[in-house]
Design a protein around this motif. Structure first.
Motif, PDB file in Angstrom:
ATOM      1  N   SER A   1     -27.527  13.676  36.146  1.00  0.00           N
ATOM      2  CA  SER A   1     -27.974  14.749  37.041  1.00  0.00           C
ATOM      3  C   SER A   1     -27.724  14.328  38.483  1.00  0.00           C
ATOM      4  O   SER A   1     -27.925  13.177  38.847  1.00  0.00           O
ATOM      5  CB  SER A   1     -29.461  15.033  36.828  1.00  0.00           C
ATOM      6  OG  SER A   1     -30.232  13.871  37.052  1.00  0.00           O
TER       7      SER A   1
ATOM      8  N   TYR B   1     -27.658  17.785  44.979  1.00  0.00           N
ATOM      9  CA  TYR B   1     -26.966  18.045  46.246  1.00  0.00           C
ATOM     10  C   TYR B   1     -26.712  19.531  46.369  1.00  0.00           C
ATOM     11  O   TYR B   1     -26.832  20.285  45.410  1.00  0.00           O
ATOM     12  CB  TYR B   1     -25.667  17.246  46.338  1.00  0.00           C
ATOM     13  CG  TYR B   1     -24.468  17.841  45.641  1.00  0.00           C
ATOM     14  CD1 TYR B   1     -24.347  17.811  44.250  1.00  0.00           C
ATOM     15  CD2 TYR B   1     -23.436  18.429  46.371  1.00  0.00           C
ATOM     16  CE1 TYR B   1     -23.239  18.342  43.618  1.00  0.00           C
ATOM     17  CE2 TYR B   1     -22.327  18.970  45.736  1.00  0.00           C
ATOM     18  CZ  TYR B   1     -22.232  18.929  44.361  1.00  0.00           C
ATOM     19  OH  TYR B   1     -21.137  19.457  43.738  1.00  0.00           O
TER      20      TYR B   1
ATOM     21  N   ARG C   1     -24.328  22.423  46.537  1.00  0.00           N
ATOM     22  CA  ARG C   1     -22.950  22.618  46.098  1.00  0.00           C
ATOM     23  C   ARG C   1     -22.184  23.562  47.013  1.00  0.00           C
ATOM     24  O   ARG C   1     -20.983  23.695  46.938  1.00  0.00           O
ATOM     25  CB  ARG C   1     -22.940  23.137  44.662  1.00  0.00           C
ATOM     26  CG  ARG C   1     -21.554  23.224  44.041  1.00  0.00           C
ATOM     27  CD  ARG C   1     -21.622  23.501  42.563  1.00  0.00           C
ATOM     28  NE  ARG C   1     -21.837  22.276  41.806  1.00  0.00           N
ATOM     29  CZ  ARG C   1     -22.089  22.256  40.501  1.00  0.00           C
ATOM     30  NH1 ARG C   1     -22.196  23.396  39.826  1.00  0.00           N
ATOM     31  NH2 ARG C   1     -22.285  21.113  39.878  1.00  0.00           N
TER      32      ARG C   1
ATOM     33  N   THR D   1     -18.417  17.920  46.534  1.00  0.00           N
ATOM     34  CA  THR D   1     -17.731  18.711  45.509  1.00  0.00           C
ATOM     35  C   THR D   1     -16.251  18.344  45.459  1.00  0.00           C
ATOM     36  O   THR D   1     -15.653  18.214  44.384  1.00  0.00           O
ATOM     37  CB  THR D   1     -17.895  20.215  45.801  1.00  0.00           C
ATOM     38  OG1 THR D   1     -19.292  20.520  45.880  1.00  0.00           O
ATOM     39  CG2 THR D   1     -17.253  21.046  44.714  1.00  0.00           C
TER      40      THR D   1
ATOM     41  N   PRO E   1     -17.471  20.609  37.294  1.00  0.00           N
ATOM     42  CA  PRO E   1     -18.899  20.894  37.530  1.00  0.00           C
ATOM     43  C   PRO E   1     -19.729  20.851  36.262  1.00  0.00           C
ATOM     44  O   PRO E   1     -20.927  20.586  36.314  1.00  0.00           O
ATOM     45  CB  PRO E   1     -18.880  22.305  38.140  1.00  0.00           C
ATOM     46  CG  PRO E   1     -17.510  22.438  38.750  1.00  0.00           C
ATOM     47  CD  PRO E   1     -16.582  21.657  37.852  1.00  0.00           C
TER      48      PRO E   1
ATOM     49  N   GLN F   1     -26.131  19.749  38.032  1.00  0.00           N
ATOM     50  CA  GLN F   1     -26.431  19.860  39.453  1.00  0.00           C
ATOM     51  C   GLN F   1     -27.875  20.328  39.630  1.00  0.00           C
ATOM     52  O   GLN F   1     -28.289  21.343  39.074  1.00  0.00           O
ATOM     53  CB  GLN F   1     -25.464  20.842  40.128  1.00  0.00           C
ATOM     54  CG  GLN F   1     -25.507  20.794  41.647  1.00  0.00           C
ATOM     55  CD  GLN F   1     -26.315  21.917  42.250  1.00  0.00           C
ATOM     56  OE1 GLN F   1     -26.469  22.954  41.628  1.00  0.00           O
ATOM     57  NE2 GLN F   1     -26.848  21.712  43.427  1.00  0.00           N
TER      58      GLN F   1
ATOM     59  N   HIS G   1     -31.532  20.866  45.600  1.00  0.00           N
ATOM     60  CA  HIS G   1     -31.997  19.815  46.506  1.00  0.00           C
ATOM     61  C   HIS G   1     -33.426  20.083  46.974  1.00  0.00           C
ATOM     62  O   HIS G   1     -33.742  21.168  47.464  1.00  0.00           O
ATOM     63  CB  HIS G   1     -31.064  19.718  47.718  1.00  0.00           C
ATOM     64  CG  HIS G   1     -30.920  18.317  48.219  1.00  0.00           C
ATOM     65  ND1 HIS G   1     -32.001  17.527  48.539  1.00  0.00           N
ATOM     66  CD2 HIS G   1     -29.808  17.549  48.437  1.00  0.00           C
ATOM     67  CE1 HIS G   1     -31.577  16.356  48.939  1.00  0.00           C
ATOM     68  NE2 HIS G   1     -30.244  16.336  48.897  1.00  0.00           N
TER      69      HIS G   1
ATOM     70  N   THR H   1     -33.808  12.880  39.248  1.00  0.00           N
ATOM     71  CA  THR H   1     -32.346  12.984  39.373  1.00  0.00           C
ATOM     72  C   THR H   1     -31.751  11.586  39.310  1.00  0.00           C
ATOM     73  O   THR H   1     -32.436  10.600  39.622  1.00  0.00           O
ATOM     74  CB  THR H   1     -31.946  13.675  40.692  1.00  0.00           C
ATOM     75  OG1 THR H   1     -30.527  13.785  40.749  1.00  0.00           O
ATOM     76  CG2 THR H   1     -32.438  12.891  41.904  1.00  0.00           C
TER      77      THR H   1
END
Length: 753
Positions: free
Chosen positions: A124, A127, A129, A137, A147, A152, A155, A167
């Motif tokens: 995991s 951030y 994206r 990215t 991806p 993801q 945040h 995470t």
């Protein structure tokens, strides 16, 4: 014509204007990240340029780009997302790049062993994206990571989430957030997109296109004043930090801002290129990344994004030309002369413009060459990392292969010494033990050299007694000094005993200096003087080691701290040594933020001064040290060791304990005997045939979380010990085994026996 030209230029002069009120909109809250703008304000650089500047913090509910375009701010600070805004048709213009590299990176816990983007597959990642996280990215895409290959996480902007396991990786700013983890005592790994070929700009100054077109001179003056402020801030970090603490960011500690200042300078690269440098070709590369990520239309362009000084010069020429035409209406006689003059000027401008275009083409070609060289450097870096890893594995294996037989020798000598022996035999055994310790010191020197070279040597911060440290060091070298008839003088001039630092590394530094003093002194003295300073803002300890030995020439002093270096080959033949001692000493002092100075003359001895900035403390935690073998009556001890000599040594060490001893020859047999005898404690080797110690420990921990398992191993590098603790070992004892260290551990687990 000369006087007429002077007259015309006088007509072009303009009256001074009142200072312009402008707003500089920051991209975040006040911190050292914006230090140059604060100093431009504080030192009057903006005032000299004709500006009255309001420096405004970020409103997290608004975008600096939107605020500038709406006219709420004149200038703004953004990052490479300014390229995306231009691609989407927003009339923004980049004026200067303050940060040549983006500080946005990924952080992972060092204990997770996640060091590369590929390690995040199936993990995991926290951030953004979208626009703010495009550099990350792009890094994943460049490494072939889709991806869907990782999860993801939205945040939370809370560093604690990484520690709490919410995470596996979190995006952070390289300049300040690692300080928080360090303050929590947590080691982290950094995954930087720059190392994987994704090179975005960091902070940039920008404004609106209409403002540039209407006031190019003001734009140029504001940028130059800002760059002047950044030069001052980088040259005077202490004054800048004090200004930020008093006027801008009182929420940060001074230590936090010092950390941020130290890690901001490398991103600005002022020693490599002028502050503010922008390459249009680099913006084209960034625009291509956004298009490849489908964040901008494929046919979008960034024409007009970069503020060009030539644009300002042409604007000024047009202005002069118009005023000249007005003047020519008044001065009919000068019309023809001015016409000819303008023709000549146009020809000159055209010639210069063509030359500039040729220069720009050459510059673009050089930028492309630099990009190719950067790619080659990246590949070379990867190869160097592979070679460095191979070197580390070789050093670790060499250490294991030497420590294993040395354990048999050293352990046997310790056991023999405990028996009743004639006095002359005891002297021989002591000499053999000393020789064993010397060999172990050589191995440790090589390991320390490898760890320092790889940046993996860790400096501990624990309370210790300075008097105990000094006494231990002197005791370690006293025997060798006594053999040579050299007196050891100790001057304890310090006023405080308890300090916080790495006692083991301080002892290592002093042992190297005192051992060298004894080694290179045939007659006379070796003196250790210790002083302390607790009155100034930064407390410190000062060690001075002086001897009456053979001394060194200026040529020898010049290469004193080089690795594998001694004065000459005859010194090596006569006195021995690896040539690593002083190199390691210098590195250790540097890692402890200290200083070392050397003075010497041939035939007159040497003098070394080491100054270490340490913090004093009032007491030590209680530490009961017991070295006698405890009673293990009615206790079962399982020894898992493949080497028969080492089996015998450990059995002999535990013979008088009264415990029941069981021996297994490999990890698989150890698991069987564990199930049969249900031991109270397990002593486990690591490298064994059939099944290694780490795997055996994991297997036992599936069903038994409580039985103490102690690693007896020759693999004792820091990352090895961390692995042992992670899989379930309680403690680790290094080979060759010190009987006292083993006894301490046994006393810890069987204190009531």
């Amino acid at each position: 014509m000369k006087y007429l030209l002077i007259f015309c230029l006088c007509c072009l002069s303009i009256t001074a204007h009142a200072k312009e009120e402008v707003v500089l909109q920051l991209k975040w809250l006040h911190q050292f990240q914006f230090a140059g703008f604060y100093m431009a304000q504080e030192k009057g650089f903006y005032d000299e340029a004709g500006f009255n500047v309001e420096i405004r913090e970020r409103d997290i509910n608004q975008s600096p780009v939107d605020q500038v375009l709406a006219g709420d701010a004149t200038f703004g600070i953004s990052d490479s997302s300014i390229v995306l805004n231009r691609l989407k048709g927003k009339p923004v213009v980049a004026l200067a790049a303050i940060f040549q590299n983006s500080p946005l990176v990924l952080a992972t816990l060092a204990s997770s062993n996640i060091r590369r983007p590929e390690d995040l597959i199936g993990k995991s990642v926290m951030y953004q994206r979208g626009v703010d996280g495009a550099v990350l990215t792009a890094m994943f895409k460049r490494q072939g990571i889709a991806p869907t290959d990782f999860t993801q996480v939205e945040h939370s902007f809370n560093n604690q989430d990484l520690l709490d396991g919410k995470t596996d990786a979190i995006s952070v700013y390289l300049t300040n957030q690692p300080y928080w983890f360090s303050s929590q005592g947590v080691e982290i790994n950094i995954i930087d997109p720059v190392n994987y070929g994704v090179d975005f700009y960091g902070d940039l100054i920008f404004t609106r296109q209409d403002y540039v077109e209407q006031h190019p001179e003001r734009v140029k003056a504001f940028v130059e004043a800002s760059i002047k402020g950044w030069r001052y801030a980088l040259l005077n970090p202490e004054a800048t930090i004090n200004l930020i603490l008093t006027k801008y960011a009182g929420r940060h500690t001074k230590q936090h801002l010092e950390y941020e200042a130290k890690h901001t300078a490398p991103l600005i690269k002022s020693r490599v290129m002028p502050i503010g440098t922008i390459y249009k070709e680099r913006f084209n590369q960034i625009a291509k990344v956004y298009k490849d990520l489908n964040m901008a239309p494929a046919n979008a362009e960034i024409d007009g994004l970069v503020f060009d000084i030539n644009q300002l010069e042409e604007s000024q020429l047009n202005r002069y030309f118009i005023v000249s035409l007005v003047a020519s209406a008044v001065l009919l006689l000068a019309l023809l002369i001015l016409y000819v003059f303008n023709l000549r000027l146009s020809s000159l401008v055209k010639s210069k413009t063509q030359a500039l275009q040729t220069s720009n083409a050459s510059l673009a070609e050089k930028i492309e060459q630099i990009a190719e060289k950067n790619q080659a450097l990246t590949q070379a870096k990867i190869k160097a990392e592979v070679a460095n890893k191979a070197k580390g594995e070789f050093v670790a294996n060499m250490s294991h292969e030497i420590r294993t037989p040395l354990n048999g020798i050293y352990g046997s000598l310790q056991l023999i010494k405990q028996a009743d022996m004639p006095e002359d035999c005891i002297d021989l055994i002591d000499q053999a033990i000393t020789s064993g310790k010397s060999l172990l010191a050589v191995i440790n020197d090589i390991l320390d050299f490898s760890k320092i070279d790889a940046g993996k040597l860790h400096i501990e911060q624990r309370p210790f007694s300075l008097n105990q440290c000094i006494d231990n060091v002197v005791a370690d070298v006293a025997f060798e000094a006594q053999k040579k008839g050299i007196s050891i003088e100790v001057l304890k001039e310090h006023t405080h005993d308890y300090w916080i630092g790495d006692m083991a590394r301080i002892k290592q530094v002093l042992l190297n200096l005192l051992s060298n003093g004894i080694k290179f002194t045939e007659a006379g003295f070796v003196q250790l003087a210790v002083y302390s300073n607790t009155t100034s803002e930064q407390s410190s300890i000062e060690f001075i080691v002086e001897d009456s030995g053979i001394g060194m020439s200026s040529e020898m002093l010049a290469k004193l701290y080089q690795r594998f270096e001694q004065a000459d080959s005859s010194i090596t033949r006569k006195f021995g040594g690896t040539g690593l001692g002083m190199a390691i000493t210098y590195s250790l002092v540097t890692l402890m933020d200290g200083q070392i100075e050397a003075q010497s003359s041939e035939g007159k001895g040497s003098r070394f001064k080491v100054t270490l900035p340490l913090t004093s403390t009032e007491s030590l935690p209680e530490n009961i040290s017991v070295v006698d073998l405890p009673s293990l009556v009615n206790k079962k001890i399982l020894i898992v060791e493949d080497n028969r000599i080492n089996q015998t040594i450990v059995q002999k060490m535990l013979k008088d304990s009264g415990g029941e001893l069981f021996v297994a020859h490999n990890g698989a047999q150890g698991i069987e005997m564990y199930n049969e005898c249900q031991p109270d404690l397990i002593l486990m080797d690591i490298q064994m045939p059939v099944l290694d110690g780490v795997s055996a420990c994991k297997h036992i921990r599936v069903t038994d979380k409580s039985v103490p398992i102690i690693a007896l191993t020759a693999n004792v590098m820091r990352e090895d010990i961390l692995l042992y603790k992670e899989v379930g070992f309680n403690e680790c004892v290094a080979k060759p085994i010190e009987i006292s260290e083993l006894n301490k551990l046994l006393c810890h687990y069987f204190a009531n026996q």
